[in-house]
Motif scaffolding. Sequence first.
Motif, short mmCIF file in Angstrom:
data_model
loop_
_atom_site.label_atom_id
_atom_site.label_comp_id
_atom_site.label_asym_id
_atom_site.label_seq_id
_atom_site.Cartn_x
_atom_site.Cartn_y
_atom_site.Cartn_z
N SER A 1 0.83 -1.21 0.00
CA SER A 1 0.00 0.00 0.00
C SER A 1 0.86 1.25 0.00
CB SER A 1 -0.91 0.01 1.23
OG SER A 1 -0.14 -0.04 2.43
N SER A 2 2.17 1.08 0.20
CA SER A 2 3.10 2.19 0.17
C SER A 2 4.09 1.99 -0.97
CB SER A 2 3.86 2.27 1.51
OG SER A 2 4.68 3.42 1.55
N SER A 3 4.66 3.08 -1.44
CA SER A 3 5.52 3.01 -2.63
C SER A 3 6.97 2.66 -2.27
CB SER A 3 5.49 4.36 -3.35
OG SER A 3 6.01 5.37 -2.50
N ARG A 4 7.84 2.57 -3.30
CA ARG A 4 9.28 2.42 -3.14
C ARG A 4 9.65 1.24 -2.25
NH1 ARG A 4 12.16 7.15 -4.65
NH2 ARG A 4 10.82 8.92 -5.10
N VAL A 5 9.21 0.05 -2.61
CA VAL A 5 9.46 -1.10 -1.75
C VAL A 5 10.84 -1.69 -1.99
CG1 VAL A 5 7.03 -1.70 -1.49
CG2 VAL A 5 8.33 -2.66 -3.39
N GLY A 6 11.41 -2.27 -0.92
CA GLY A 6 12.71 -2.92 -0.97
C GLY A 6 12.62 -4.32 -0.40
N PRO A 7 12.74 -5.37 -1.22
CA PRO A 7 12.59 -6.73 -0.74
C PRO A 7 13.88 -7.31 -0.16
CG PRO A 7 12.87 -6.76 -3.11
CD PRO A 7 12.89 -5.31 -2.69
N CYS A 8 13.74 -8.25 0.75
CA CYS A 8 14.85 -9.01 1.31
C CYS A 8 14.34 -10.42 1.58
CB CYS A 8 15.35 -8.35 2.60
SG CYS A 8 16.72 -9.24 3.38
N VAL A 9 15.15 -11.41 1.25
CA VAL A 9 14.73 -12.81 1.39
C VAL A 9 15.58 -13.49 2.44
CG1 VAL A 9 14.51 -15.01 0.19
CG2 VAL A 9 13.94 -12.89 -1.00
N ALA A 10 14.94 -14.21 3.37
CA ALA A 10 15.65 -14.93 4.43
C ALA A 10 14.70 -15.96 5.03
CB ALA A 10 16.13 -13.96 5.52
N ASP A 11 15.26 -16.96 5.69
CA ASP A 11 14.45 -17.95 6.41
C ASP A 11 14.14 -17.38 7.79
OD1 ASP A 11 13.15 -20.11 7.45
OD2 ASP A 11 14.89 -21.44 7.47
N TRP A 12 13.17 -16.47 7.83
CA TRP A 12 12.87 -15.73 9.05
C TRP A 12 12.33 -16.62 10.16
CZ3 TRP A 12 14.27 -11.27 10.93
CH2 TRP A 12 13.56 -10.70 11.99
N ASP A 13 11.49 -17.60 9.80
CA ASP A 13 10.87 -18.45 10.83
C ASP A 13 11.62 -19.76 11.06
OD1 ASP A 13 10.24 -19.72 8.47
OD2 ASP A 13 8.09 -19.36 8.60
N GLY A 14 12.76 -19.96 10.40
CA GLY A 14 13.61 -21.11 10.67
C GLY A 14 13.04 -22.45 10.30
N ASP A 15 12.15 -22.49 9.29
CA ASP A 15 11.53 -23.76 8.92
C ASP A 15 12.17 -24.38 7.68
OD1 ASP A 15 10.63 -22.06 6.98
OD2 ASP A 15 8.49 -22.57 7.20
N GLY A 16 13.29 -23.79 7.22
CA GLY A 16 14.02 -24.41 6.12
C GLY A 16 13.70 -23.89 4.74
N ASP A 17 12.74 -22.97 4.61
CA ASP A 17 12.47 -22.36 3.31
C ASP A 17 12.57 -20.84 3.43
OD1 ASP A 17 10.01 -21.44 4.39
OD2 ASP A 17 9.01 -23.29 3.81
N LEU A 18 12.56 -20.17 2.29
CA LEU A 18 12.79 -18.73 2.27
C LEU A 18 11.49 -17.95 2.41
CD1 LEU A 18 15.44 -18.53 -0.60
CD2 LEU A 18 15.85 -18.37 1.87
N ASP A 19 11.51 -16.97 3.29
CA ASP A 19 10.40 -16.03 3.46
C ASP A 19 10.79 -14.70 2.82
OD1 ASP A 19 8.98 -17.90 5.32
OD2 ASP A 19 10.69 -17.43 6.61
N LEU A 20 9.80 -13.84 2.66
CA LEU A 20 10.02 -12.54 2.03
C LEU A 20 9.74 -11.43 3.03
CD1 LEU A 20 10.51 -10.84 -0.59
CD2 LEU A 20 8.02 -10.92 -0.94
N LEU A 21 10.69 -10.52 3.19
CA LEU A 21 10.51 -9.31 3.98
C LEU A 21 10.54 -8.12 3.04
CD1 LEU A 21 12.57 -11.38 5.74
CD2 LEU A 21 12.00 -9.68 7.48
N VAL A 22 9.65 -7.17 3.27
CA VAL A 22 9.53 -6.03 2.36
C VAL A 22 9.52 -4.73 3.16
CG1 VAL A 22 8.09 -4.88 0.65
CG2 VAL A 22 8.27 -7.37 0.64
N GLY A 23 10.51 -3.88 2.87
CA GLY A 23 10.49 -2.53 3.40
C GLY A 23 9.67 -1.64 2.49
N ALA A 24 8.94 -0.69 3.06
CA ALA A 24 8.01 0.11 2.27
C ALA A 24 8.33 1.60 2.37
CB ALA A 24 6.58 -0.15 2.72
N GLY A 25 7.70 2.36 1.50
CA GLY A 25 7.93 3.79 1.44
C GLY A 25 7.58 4.53 2.71
N ASP A 26 6.64 3.99 3.49
CA ASP A 26 6.26 4.65 4.74
C ASP A 26 7.20 4.30 5.89
OD1 ASP A 26 5.54 2.04 5.32
OD2 ASP A 26 3.41 2.45 5.58
#
Length: 330
Positions: free
Chosen positions: A152-177
Amino acid sequence: MDLDGDGHRDLLSGSWPGELFLFRGGSDHSFAAPEMLRDKDDNVINIGGGISEDREGYTLIRGNATFERTDEGTFVNYHGKRLKSTPDKRYAISGTASAVNATDWDGDGDYDLIVGDISGNVHLIPNEGTSQAYAFGEDRQLEVEGQPLRSSSSRVGPCVADWDGDGDLDLLVGAGDGSVSLFRNTGTAKEPKLAAAQQLVPPGESASTSNAPKEARRGGRAKVCVADWNGDGKLDLLVGDFAYQQPDRPKATTEQEAEYERIRKELEPLRKRYGELIQRMRGDSRPRTEEDQKKLGDEMSEVSTQMSALHAKLPREYEPHGWVWLFLRK
């Protein structure tokens, strides 16, 4: 990140125009000059970039383009094309504000690209080559529960990491706000499926130039890096931002304030004139001949130069900053 598989770490960057830039690493830990990434068909990668039809009397170019003023007229240089600007075909330049993260999104052993843009979209550019010879295919927008992922906000910046430690990659997104959201992978390492967003970091403060604070405060345009910063075995967040802040300078003397006020008054008619010239460049009032277009462009350039010279004599009322904020995981 070793994108080309030569055993040396590379750097990858997005850009305001939108093209993606690769800095190849060398054996001495140095980096080569940047090169624009291309897809498997040798096209420069810029999601949402290119040339679009007239908008408000202009043909818009989103990408790494430059104006060139010559005695023969004004031209735009864009990826090998030299386009002449005429009264009937005028050009404007903008960008897509790309932000890129290289990751093995589909678990096939090579680096794919996850790219965010100024409109809040996040795209996947799959690597159809190998870990030693990348070949990037057609991009597609990532989906969340079957719907296109769009912040819902502009200028997004993605980052990929296994945030929850379950062995697959999750997506984190920084937003314009300034916020950071987590999209958990509820699928697998080879077939990711993203769940609805969970906000990890709230929005920053949206201070404008007129009410910029003196102290450092978290702003917008969040860009995310995931790392175990304090070595406690849990992933933390490093979040870059963009913010305005009042400069720390001594209080002006009475004489200085009087001089500043004189300069501001001198600027008023120039600002008004520049606004009038901008309006004349648009719509039905725009110049109809190349001679009139050049005359208007020359006057705009002259007024702009005068304004810049006066602004340089005034103290800065605000300045842009980019801070990095650490969020330690509990």
